[in-house]
Design a protein around this motif. Structure first.
Motif, short mmCIF file in Angstrom:
data_model
loop_
_atom_site.label_atom_id
_atom_site.label_comp_id
_atom_site.label_asym_id
_atom_site.label_seq_id
_atom_site.Cartn_x
_atom_site.Cartn_y
_atom_site.Cartn_z
N MET A 1 -5.88 -7.08 4.52
CA MET A 1 -5.37 -7.83 3.37
C MET A 1 -4.53 -6.93 2.47
O MET A 1 -3.50 -7.35 1.93
N VAL A 2 -4.97 -5.69 2.29
CA VAL A 2 -4.21 -4.74 1.48
C VAL A 2 -2.87 -4.43 2.15
O VAL A 2 -1.81 -4.39 1.50
N LYS A 3 -2.90 -4.23 3.47
CA LYS A 3 -1.65 -3.95 4.19
C LYS A 3 -0.70 -5.14 4.13
O LYS A 3 0.52 -4.96 4.10
N LEU A 4 -1.24 -6.34 4.08
CA LEU A 4 -0.40 -7.54 4.02
C LEU A 4 0.35 -7.67 2.70
O LEU A 4 1.27 -8.48 2.59
N GLN A 5 -0.03 -6.89 1.70
CA GLN A 5 0.70 -6.90 0.44
C GLN A 5 1.93 -6.01 0.49
O GLN A 5 2.79 -6.04 -0.39
N LYS A 6 2.03 -5.18 1.56
CA LYS A 6 3.11 -4.19 1.64
C LYS A 6 3.91 -4.26 2.94
O LYS A 6 5.07 -3.86 2.96
N ASP A 7 3.28 -4.72 4.00
CA ASP A 7 3.87 -4.65 5.34
C ASP A 7 4.46 -6.01 5.72
O ASP A 7 3.76 -6.90 6.20
N ARG A 8 5.75 -6.17 5.53
CA ARG A 8 6.41 -7.45 5.80
C ARG A 8 6.34 -7.83 7.28
O ARG A 8 6.17 -9.00 7.62
N ALA A 9 6.46 -6.84 8.16
CA ALA A 9 6.43 -7.14 9.59
C ALA A 9 5.06 -7.70 10.01
O ALA A 9 4.97 -8.60 10.85
#
Length: 264
Positions: free
Chosen positions: A51-59
């Motif tokens: 969930m944290v990565k989904l705030q930054k990783d568009r791909a």
């Protein structure tokens, strides 16, 4: 992304409600429903780190809707969904799901599994343990890809060839949250024999016996992260103390109606 009231159809033709959380969603289904009804496609078990990565990783964000089923793989997320007023039936974690999956199919010769990920030798240990438990050679191949495999086309070709040569119908990919999901969606078409994709992170380590899961009461109370931090402070400190806590603030903002999807 669809809103929290939408329904999603998976490859079985069954429908499960989509429950919104931040800029993602999970499907509201039980472990038994997942085991009984989802026999092909791609499953994503979503946890706080992702969930944290989904705030930054568009791909990573852009491929979410390509997964057939997304489960709540975190007791912290389970509590967060209750706090948001949109609870799901239960937590469905990958490390709980996979042992039940292989025991369910222990006598089904059509189910063969490839384990991709882990440090050298770890997947082989997991394969030996699983095959001993089910009484047959269910795990038909393993591989420990180079850490920088994404930047090396020859390594990717080798990984794909290993899966294809094994004849596996199921591929468990443990390459780290975000990385393993992107690998699946980028290259699954080159591995047509695989019918079910399972990006399950540290499950290979658990199955190898090199890292023990905590007692169930610790997980159910939402403290599995603390157990892991105590057991592996150097490896886990940044993730659990620095990287993941902003998830709680984001959930509070969603509850207050002020959360904004960074990719909207």
């Amino acid at each position: 992304m669809a809103d929290g009231t939408a329904m999603a159809r998976n490859v079985t033709g069954l429908q499960y409600p989509r429950v919104k959380i931040l800029n993602a969603h999970v499907h509201d289904l039980t472990m038994d429903e997942l085991l009984e009804n989802v026999t092909e496609g791609a499953i994503l078990t979503l946890h706080v780190d992702m969930m944290v990565k989904l705030q930054k990783d568009r791909a990573f964000y852009d491929i979410l809707d390509r997964f057939d089923v997304i489960t709540c793989d975190s007791q912290v997320m389970y509590f967060a969904l209750k706090f948001l007023g949109t609870p799901v039936k239960e937590r469905v974690s990958g490390s709980d799901y996979f042992p039940r999956f292989y025991r369910r199919h222990k006598d089904n010769p059509d189910v063969t599994v490839f384990l991709m990920g882990g440090k050298p030798g770890i997947a082989e240990m997991a394969a030996q343990n699983i095959n001993a438990r089910v009484g047959r050679a269910m795990i038909v191949g393993t591989d420990a890809p180079a850490f920088d495999f994404e930047t090396n086309p020859a390594e990717i070709d080798r990984m794909i060839a290993a899966v294809n040569d094994s004849g596996a119908t199921v591929c468990l990919v443990g390459l780290g949250g975000g990385r393993q999901e992107k690998f699946i969606m980028d290259y699954r078409d080159r591995m047509p024999g695989v019918k079910l994709w399972l990006p399950l992170g540290g499950t290979i380590d658990y199955e190898s016996g090199t890292f023990a899961r905590p007692p169930a009461w610790i997980t159910d109370a939402g403290f599995e992260w603390l157990y892991r931090l105590v057991k592996q402070p150097r490896a886990r400190f940044h993730r659990y103390v620095i990287q993941d806590p902003p998830f709680l603030w984001a959930v509070l903002k969603q509850r207050l109606g002020i959360y904004r999807d960074p990719f909207a």
